[in-house]
Write a protein that holds these residues in place. Structure first.
Motif, PDB file in Angstrom:
ATOM      1  N   GLN A   4      59.229  22.797 120.373  1.00 17.35           N
ATOM      2  CA  GLN A   4      59.256  23.379 119.056  1.00 17.35           C
ATOM      3  C   GLN A   4      58.555  22.825 117.985  1.00 17.35           C
ATOM      4  N   GLU A   5      58.707  21.268 118.151  1.00 17.49           N
ATOM      5  CA  GLU A   5      57.883  20.696 117.071  1.00 17.49           C
ATOM      6  C   GLU A   5      56.428  20.702 117.226  1.00 17.49           C
ATOM      7  N   LEU A   6      55.845  20.866 118.616  1.00 15.63           N
ATOM      8  CA  LEU A   6      54.538  21.084 118.859  1.00 15.63           C
ATOM      9  C   LEU A   6      53.988  22.240 118.375  1.00 15.63           C
ATOM     10  N   ALA A   7      54.993  23.551 118.367  1.00 14.45           N
ATOM     11  CA  ALA A   7      54.668  24.737 117.704  1.00 14.45           C
ATOM     12  C   ALA A   7      54.492  24.704 116.265  1.00 14.45           C
ATOM     13  N   ASP A   8      55.396  23.907 115.603  1.00 13.38           N
ATOM     14  CA  ASP A   8      55.628  23.758 113.982  1.00 13.38           C
ATOM     15  C   ASP A   8      54.428  23.043 113.463  1.00 13.38           C
ATOM     16  N   ILE A   9      54.190  21.925 114.265  1.00 10.05           N
ATOM     17  CA  ILE A   9      53.220  20.765 113.762  1.00 10.05           C
ATOM     18  C   ILE A   9      51.961  21.372 113.762  1.00 10.05           C
ATOM     19  N   THR A  10      51.643  22.382 114.969  1.00 11.41           N
ATOM     20  CA  THR A  10      50.075  22.805 114.862  1.00 11.41           C
ATOM     21  C   THR A  10      49.963  23.782 114.063  1.00 11.41           C
ATOM     22  N   ARG A  11      50.881  24.595 113.517  1.00 12.66           N
ATOM     23  CA  ARG A  11      50.527  25.361 112.361  1.00 12.66           C
ATOM     24  C   ARG A  11      50.302  24.505 111.091  1.00 12.66           C
ATOM     25  N   LYS A  12      51.138  23.388 111.017  1.00 12.48           N
ATOM     26  CA  LYS A  12      51.106  22.677 109.760  1.00 12.48           C
ATOM     27  C   LYS A  12      49.858  21.835 109.790  1.00 12.48           C
ATOM     28  N   ALA A  13      49.380  21.622 111.031  1.00 11.00           N
ATOM     29  CA  ALA A  13      47.935  20.840 111.223  1.00 11.00           C
ATOM     30  C   ALA A  13      46.822  21.457 110.369  1.00 11.00           C
ATOM     31  N   PHE A  14      46.829  22.983 110.756  1.00 10.86           N
ATOM     32  CA  PHE A  14      45.776  24.016 110.194  1.00 10.86           C
ATOM     33  C   PHE A  14      46.057  23.926 108.902  1.00 10.86           C
ATOM     34  N   ASP A  15      47.233  23.994 108.226  1.00 18.26           N
ATOM     35  CA  ASP A  15      47.478  24.128 106.774  1.00 18.26           C
ATOM     36  C   ASP A  15      46.621  22.753 106.101  1.00 18.26           C
ATOM     37  N   TYR A  16      47.233  21.543 106.560  1.00 22.22           N
ATOM     38  CA  TYR A  16      46.792  20.380 106.165  1.00 22.22           C
ATOM     39  C   TYR A  16      45.300  20.125 106.178  1.00 22.22           C
ATOM     40  N   ALA A  17      44.672  20.701 107.176  1.00 28.47           N
ATOM     41  CA  ALA A  17      43.315  20.603 107.495  1.00 28.47           C
ATOM     42  C   ALA A  17      42.671  21.313 106.302  1.00 28.47           C
ATOM     43  N   ASP A  18      42.991  22.509 105.857  1.00 35.34           N
ATOM     44  CA  ASP A  18      42.483  23.550 104.691  1.00 35.34           C
ATOM     45  C   ASP A  18      42.937  22.938 103.471  1.00 35.34           C
ATOM     46  N   THR A  19      44.253  22.500 103.353  1.00 37.16           N
ATOM     47  CA  THR A  19      44.490  22.018 102.024  1.00 37.16           C
ATOM     48  C   THR A  19      43.498  20.810 101.538  1.00 37.16           C
ATOM     49  N   TYR A  20      43.493  19.865 102.410  1.00 35.33           N
ATOM     50  CA  TYR A  20      42.790  18.662 102.053  1.00 35.33           C
ATOM     51  C   TYR A  20      41.389  18.451 102.516  1.00 35.33           C
ATOM     52  N   ARG A  21      41.015  19.544 103.143  1.00 32.68           N
ATOM     53  CA  ARG A  21      39.725  19.482 103.775  1.00 32.68           C
ATOM     54  C   ARG A  21      39.468  18.346 104.268  1.00 32.68           C
ATOM     55  N   THR A  22      40.094  18.225 105.533  1.00 31.09           N
ATOM     56  CA  THR A  22      39.839  16.984 106.322  1.00 31.09           C
ATOM     57  C   THR A  22      40.218  17.092 107.662  1.00 31.09           C
ATOM     58  N   PRO A  23      39.771  16.498 108.781  1.00 33.62           N
ATOM     59  CA  PRO A  23      40.230  16.619 110.114  1.00 33.62           C
ATOM     60  C   PRO A  23      41.643  15.965 110.069  1.00 33.62           C
ATOM     61  N   VAL A  24      42.431  16.885 111.086  1.00 32.46           N
ATOM     62  CA  VAL A  24      43.896  16.408 111.590  1.00 32.46           C
ATOM     63  C   VAL A  24      44.014  16.311 112.991  1.00 32.46           C
ATOM     64  N   MET A  25      44.541  15.253 113.344  1.00 32.09           N
ATOM     65  CA  MET A  25      44.707  14.929 114.761  1.00 32.09           C
ATOM     66  C   MET A  25      46.164  15.028 115.226  1.00 32.09           C
ATOM     67  N   ILE A  26      46.496  15.804 116.245  1.00 36.72           N
ATOM     68  CA  ILE A  26      47.693  15.734 116.955  1.00 36.72           C
ATOM     69  C   ILE A  26      47.809  14.802 118.135  1.00 36.72           C
ATOM     70  N   LEU A  27      48.695  13.783 118.113  1.00 40.81           N
ATOM     71  CA  LEU A  27      48.526  12.878 119.085  1.00 40.81           C
ATOM     72  C   LEU A  27      50.023  13.229 119.903  1.00 40.81           C
ATOM     73  N   GLY A  28      49.696  13.502 121.199  1.00 43.16           N
ATOM     74  CA  GLY A  28      50.721  13.762 122.282  1.00 43.16           C
ATOM     75  C   GLY A  28      50.536  13.078 123.319  1.00 43.16           C
ATOM     76  N   ASP A  29      50.984  13.297 124.581  1.00 46.39           N
ATOM     77  CA  ASP A  29      50.705  12.733 125.789  1.00 46.39           C
ATOM     78  C   ASP A  29      50.951  13.868 127.062  1.00 46.39           C
ATOM     79  N   GLY A  30      50.627  13.224 128.200  1.00 41.98           N
ATOM     80  CA  GLY A  30      50.770  14.005 129.498  1.00 41.98           C
ATOM     81  C   GLY A  30      52.027  14.565 129.730  1.00 41.98           C
ATOM     82  N   MET A  31      53.092  13.671 129.361  1.00 39.81           N
ATOM     83  CA  MET A  31      54.523  14.293 129.672  1.00 39.81           C
ATOM     84  C   MET A  31      54.971  15.324 128.833  1.00 39.81           C
ATOM     85  N   MET A  32      54.486  15.109 127.441  1.00 44.91           N
ATOM     86  CA  MET A  32      54.676  16.147 126.464  1.00 44.91           C
ATOM     87  C   MET A  32      53.721  17.447 126.766  1.00 44.91           C
ATOM     88  N   GLY A  33      52.770  17.279 127.400  1.00 45.48           N
ATOM     89  CA  GLY A  33      51.894  18.206 127.820  1.00 45.48           C
ATOM     90  C   GLY A  33      52.409  19.371 128.543  1.00 45.48           C
TER      91      GLY A  33
END
Length: 359
Positions: free
Chosen positions: A146-175
């Motif tokens: 659920q947080e993957l879904a929520d944070i992905t949308r938030k990541a795009f919003d942060y990227a646009d708001t601050y005009r900056t690259p955003v990284m999501i850090l996960g791992d193979g188990m989570m994937g």
């Protein structure tokens, strides 16, 4: 109406990205994140107005993202540890040019080629910028589907708001892990905030230039300080963390992502036998939730950092606390995933060694 789906983590990121308005994806195959690349290929084809490119290399992929971001697209790439290393020059360009983009790193064991097992050894690379020059990257660390879904949308919003690259850090188990996820309705792209800086053809207006080659050192210095002011604003506005059973805790475990899920299981076991243990889970790895740490140090004298690495986040915990509390560390690198039972033993030993049961 929101949709609830049972999906693996990599597919969750892909679906959430599309619903968040991502219309450009460029990537190069590498395990254990290929399911995300595969999903984006199908999703972009179904959309009709999206672009998917399997680039010839990681370098090509990140530079294609730069071009798409300049043109105003919500753009994204993904890879795993050594592949993200190859993207670092491009990420530095994104930061310098103040371009929004999303980079997903599904971490694997390393250094070198390592293995494809879940690991957290890329923390330094992600939270210190990773490439050359003075810059930072917003780094988000989800811990569930659920947080993957929520944070992905938030990541795009942060990227646009601050005009900056955003990284999501996960791992193979989570994937690979499958969980039920509720997705929000897709965004209407026409309702996204305008980007008056994009390169979309002058059409009678003055030309715009986006560049990072600034040969005048005074101009380069001004740009560096401008970035610093932006990072200070980000640090004021977005740090986030989950606190679990910390209000009366005598020992708090600090962990993120998959490690935090393991730690939470161990903490439940400790509570069952009467030990006052809690969890602090940073959700933003940069900016790090230092103010939360400092607040908790008023009553917590011992913090145990648990990472699936030899110890990287432990440095940020020590920096945040500035000696206010004692910091201990336990880690398993190289793709070894601890069990809640293992972490329970570590917590139990430390708790009694420090005589916390007598406080």
């Amino acid at each position: 109406m929101n949709d609830k789906m049972l999906m693996r983590g990599s597919h969750v990121i892909g679906e959430a990205a599309v619903r968040a308005g991502c219309r450009f994806y460029a990537g190069y195959p590498i395990t254990p994140q290929n399911e995300l690349t595969e999903y984006m290929a199908g999703a972009m084809a179904r959309l009709g107005d999206g672009t998917f490119i399997q680039a010839e290399s990681e370098l090509a992929a990140i530079n294609m993202v730069i071009g798409a971001a300049m043109a105003g697209a919500r753009a994204m790439t993904s890879s795993s540890s050594p592949g993200v290393s190859l993207k670092q020059e491009g990420i530095s360009y994104l930061a310098a040019q103040e371009l929004p983009a999303l980079i997903v790193n599904t971490m694997r064991g390393g250094p070198g080629l390592g293995n494809i097992a879940p690991s957290q050894g890329d923390y330094f690379q992600a939270t210190r910028g990773g490439g050359h020059g003075d810059y930072r990257t917003i780094v988000l660390a989800p811990a569930s589907g659920q947080e993957l879904a929520d944070i992905t949308r938030k990541a795009f919003d942060y990227a646009d708001t601050y005009r900056t690259p955003v990284m999501i850090l996960g791992d193979g188990m989570m994937g690979q892990m499958m969980e039920p996820v509720v997705f929000p309705e897709p965004l209407d792209l026409k309702k996204l905030p305008p980007k008056p800086w994009i390169l979309d053809g002058a059409k009678g207006r003055p030309s715009r230039i986006i560049r990072s080659l600034l040969l005048d050192v005074s101009v380069e210095e001004d740009q560096n300080w401008k970035l610093v002011r932006k990072y200070e604003q980000i640090d004021r506005e977005i740090p986030a963390a989950e606190r679990y059973l910390t209000d009366d805790a005598r020992l708090v475990v600090v962990a993120y992502g998959t490690a935090a899920r393991i730690a939470k299981g161990a903490i439940k076991r400790m509570r069952d036998i009467g030990l006052k243990v809690g969890l602090l889970r940073p959700i933003t790895l940069w900016p790090f939730p230092n103010r939360t740490l400092v607040e908790m140090s008023r009553w917590v004298r011992h913090f145990l950092v648990y990472e699936m690495s030899t110890g990287q986040m432990v440095e940020d915990v020590r920096l945040g606390l500035e000696g206010r509390s004692q910091v201990h560390f336990y880690g398993r690198p190289g793709g070894v995933v601890s069990t809640p039972e293992e972490i329970s033993k570590v917590i139990n030993t430390l708790y009694h060694r420090q005589n916390l049961q007598e406080e």
